[in-house]
Design a protein around this motif. Structure first.
Motif, short mmCIF file in Angstrom:
data_model
loop_
_atom_site.label_atom_id
_atom_site.label_comp_id
_atom_site.label_asym_id
_atom_site.label_seq_id
_atom_site.Cartn_x
_atom_site.Cartn_y
_atom_site.Cartn_z
N PRO A 275 28.87 -20.48 -27.46
CA PRO A 275 27.69 -20.13 -28.28
C PRO A 275 26.88 -21.37 -28.65
N TYR A 276 25.58 -21.24 -28.54
CA TYR A 276 24.69 -22.37 -28.81
C TYR A 276 23.94 -22.14 -30.12
N TYR A 277 24.02 -23.11 -31.01
CA TYR A 277 23.26 -23.13 -32.25
C TYR A 277 23.60 -21.93 -33.13
N LEU A 278 22.71 -20.96 -33.28
CA LEU A 278 22.89 -19.88 -34.24
C LEU A 278 23.75 -18.73 -33.73
N THR A 279 23.92 -18.64 -32.44
CA THR A 279 24.50 -17.42 -31.87
C THR A 279 25.99 -17.27 -32.14
N TRP A 280 26.65 -18.32 -32.65
CA TRP A 280 28.08 -18.22 -32.91
C TRP A 280 28.37 -17.08 -33.89
N PHE A 281 27.43 -16.82 -34.80
CA PHE A 281 27.68 -15.82 -35.82
C PHE A 281 27.78 -14.42 -35.22
N LEU A 282 27.01 -14.15 -34.18
CA LEU A 282 27.09 -12.85 -33.53
C LEU A 282 28.45 -12.66 -32.87
N VAL A 283 28.96 -13.72 -32.25
CA VAL A 283 30.30 -13.65 -31.65
C VAL A 283 31.33 -13.38 -32.74
N ALA A 284 31.24 -14.13 -33.82
CA ALA A 284 32.21 -13.97 -34.92
C ALA A 284 32.15 -12.56 -35.48
N LEU A 285 30.94 -12.06 -35.70
CA LEU A 285 30.79 -10.74 -36.30
C LEU A 285 31.35 -9.65 -35.39
N PHE A 286 31.14 -9.82 -34.09
CA PHE A 286 31.67 -8.86 -33.13
C PHE A 286 33.20 -8.82 -33.20
N ILE A 287 33.82 -9.99 -33.22
CA ILE A 287 35.28 -10.06 -33.27
C ILE A 287 35.81 -9.54 -34.60
N TRP A 288 35.20 -9.97 -35.69
CA TRP A 288 35.65 -9.50 -37.02
C TRP A 288 35.55 -7.99 -37.11
N ARG A 289 34.43 -7.45 -36.63
CA ARG A 289 34.25 -6.00 -36.73
C ARG A 289 35.32 -5.26 -35.93
N LEU A 290 35.62 -5.76 -34.74
CA LEU A 290 36.63 -5.10 -33.92
C LEU A 290 38.00 -5.11 -34.61
N THR A 291 38.29 -6.14 -35.37
CA THR A 291 39.59 -6.24 -36.03
C THR A 291 39.65 -5.54 -37.37
N THR A 292 38.56 -4.94 -37.80
CA THR A 292 38.51 -4.30 -39.11
C THR A 292 39.62 -3.26 -39.31
N PRO A 293 39.86 -2.35 -38.35
CA PRO A 293 40.95 -1.38 -38.55
C PRO A 293 42.30 -2.05 -38.80
#
Length: 386
Positions: A135-153
């Motif tokens: 991820p470059y610059y700002l886009t790391w947050f989208l990766v993080a959010l995708f992973i966090w959301r998947l692990t929510t259950p």
């Protein structure tokens, strides 16, 4: 960071990624929104953009470096806590997984590509690689959010999720072998804030918005600024980015867990103080809280473009008046990027309609068949009575 559907800090009354709100009547949507969270998202995205504009300027000012350190201690934690709070309803159902893909994964692919090409051609960097794993610059947050959301259950089933998440973050801080793929260090080290958001209830936010907390927040921020001013020449500011293990910053391994816990506590206190100052009533900027994803992802092109072209090298910008002017200009710019006209232009990227890519939910199809059957029975009944 963001529009109701796919912003890093989710839309009030709706889990992040549920873009169906955009298609409901405006009056129904406004009734379901909480002005406090929209205000918090807007103020946080302004702080994010302004802090980013300080990066090329702060080297000449100890005061600006101290302010930068304080802002970095809480602006992303605040986003992440709210994101976790509105992720509580995520259950990995087909519909929500589809919205996670269209609201987070697709914008990540588009903007990761766009930022890489922007650097290659605007900054004349032919060696800039295009990789979705870095991820470059700002886009790391989208990766993080995708992973966090998947692990929510998973976090919803753990008996003590926050201590477990803190343990994971502490282990990550002493594991340099994790590497840079998908910015997993940030994903894991910021994880406790997301899990904390999952554990919070509405009354917790009301608790920090009491008058006594607002008053106490004044000396807390004053002490934080004074400490940051003292710490500027003594502390590695990279700790606030949470993107490296302790060993990668030249610190002993045991410093990782210690700093992880210390920064979590400091960030939590400053985040609570920030929330205490966020207005709970509808303001002129409240509606902009629904477009913070746009401001987050687009303001980077303005700042990186200015940096690539050397605009920040002008001497007058490194003086107090210049720093104030840059801060004000960036605040105005990110505000404009959150407005409805900008949302309409870029909605096809941020919120693509991709029904063709997913199977229809079986439960939804069953409901539609039931409704069709009811209409058919009503029609036959009308014919018989006629």
């Amino acid at each position: 960071m963001f529009h109701a559907a796919s912003s890093p800090v989710t839309s009030p009354r709706s889990p992040l990624g549920e873009k169906d709100q955009h298609h409901r009547p405006q009056d129904r949507q406004s009734k379901r929104r909480d002005a406090f969270f929209d205000n918090a998202k807007y103020l946080a995205i302004v702080l994010v953009a302004v802090a980013h504009s300080w990066e090329p300027l702060k080297g000449d000012s100890r005061v600006l470096q101290a302010a930068y350190m304080v802002v970095y201690a809480f602006h992303m934690p605040a986003f992440i806590v709210i994101s976790g709070f509105f992720s509580r309803g995520f259950d990995a159902s087909p519909g929500k997984l589809g919205r996670l893909v269209t609201g987070i994964a697709v914008p990540y692919v588009v903007f990761e590509t766009a930022y890489s090409l922007f650097k290659r051609y605007v900054d004349d960097s032919p060696g800039q690689e295009l990789s979705l794993l870095d991820p470059y610059y700002l886009t790391w947050f989208l990766v993080a959010l995708f992973i966090w959301r998947l692990t929510t259950p998973l976090w919803k089933t753990v008996r003590h999720p926050l201590p477990v998440a803190l343990g994971v973050a502490a282990l990550a801080s002493v594991s340099p072998d994790i590497g840079d793929d998908l910015d997993l260090q940030r994903v894991l080290q910021f994880l406790p804030f997301f899990v904390l958001g999952l554990c919070l209830r509405p009354e917790h936010f009301r608790l920090v918005r009491r008058r006594s907390v607002r008053i106490a927040a004044v000396p807390v921020f004053a002490v934080a600024l004074a400490f940051a001013w003292w710490a500027v020449p003594r502390m590695n500011g990279a700790w606030f980015y949470h993107r490296d293990a302790a060993q990668e910053m030249g610190a002993p391994w045991w410093a990782g867990p210690v700093m992880q816990l210390a920064l979590f506590g400091c960030s939590l206190v400053l985040t609570a103080c920030f929330f205490s100052w966020v207005p709970g009533r509808t303001l002129w900027c409240t509606a902009l809280g629904a477009g913070t994803l746009y401001g987050y992802l687009l303001h980077g092109f303005l700042l990186k473009g200015a940096d690539y072209r050397g605009w920040f090298d002008q001497a007058w910008l490194h003086r107090p008046l210049g720093e104030i002017a840059v801060s004000a200009a960036v605040a105005v710019a990110v505000t404009l990027l959150c407005t409805p006209p900008v949302q309409r232009v870029f909605r096809f990227v941020m919120e693509p309609r991709m029904e063709w890519a997913f199977k229809r939910d079986a439960a939804e199809l069953a409901r539609e068949r039931e409704k069709a059957g009811e209409r058919e029975r009503e029609r036959r009944g009308e014919k018989v009575s006629a």
